[in-house]
Write a protein that holds these residues in place. Structure first.
Motif: not given
Length: 119
Positions: A58-72
């Motif tokens: 649950a690293r913040p940068s991993a979750i943020l990157t995953g969320s951005l990928f899931a959006l774009v």
């Protein structure tokens, strides 16, 4: 002249006893449901699992990157599929999140390995 007192070393047993006292005081001010949850999450095994998950999965940068990928990525895939007439399966967002999470974890790992050196 005042006599200086040498600092004493705090043992693990003393630290544990003080932690239990503080936890008891804090838990006494909680509702029964909050107290039950607090007692559960502060079981040593549960606490260690939580720390391990928090420092790896649950690293913040991993979750943020995953969320951005899931959006774009699904947006791009949707536009391409709409243009060429391909059907979508519905799993594009989940796969994009997982891919982004992996990329974010790798980036975090690289930053940790080659990060700033403390002076």
């Amino acid at each position: 002249m005042s006599k200086e007192i040498a600092p004493t070393k705090i043992t693990a047993e003393q630290r544990d006893l003080e932690f239990r006292k503080i936890m008891s005081d804090v838990q006494n001010s909680m509702s029964w449901s909050e107290r039950a949850f607090s007692k559960f999450i502060h079981i040593k095994a549960i606490e260690k699992i939580g720390v391990a998950i928090g420092s790896t999965v649950a690293r913040p940068s991993a979750i943020l990157t995953g969320s951005l990928f899931a959006l774009v990525l699904p947006s791009i895939i949707y536009i391409i599929a709409k243009h060429y007439g391909y059907p979508l399966t519905g799993s594009e967002s989940i796969i994009a999140f997982i891919a982004g999470w992996i990329v974010g974890t790798v980036i975090d790992l690289i930053r940790t390995i080659f990060g700033r050196k403390k002076t």
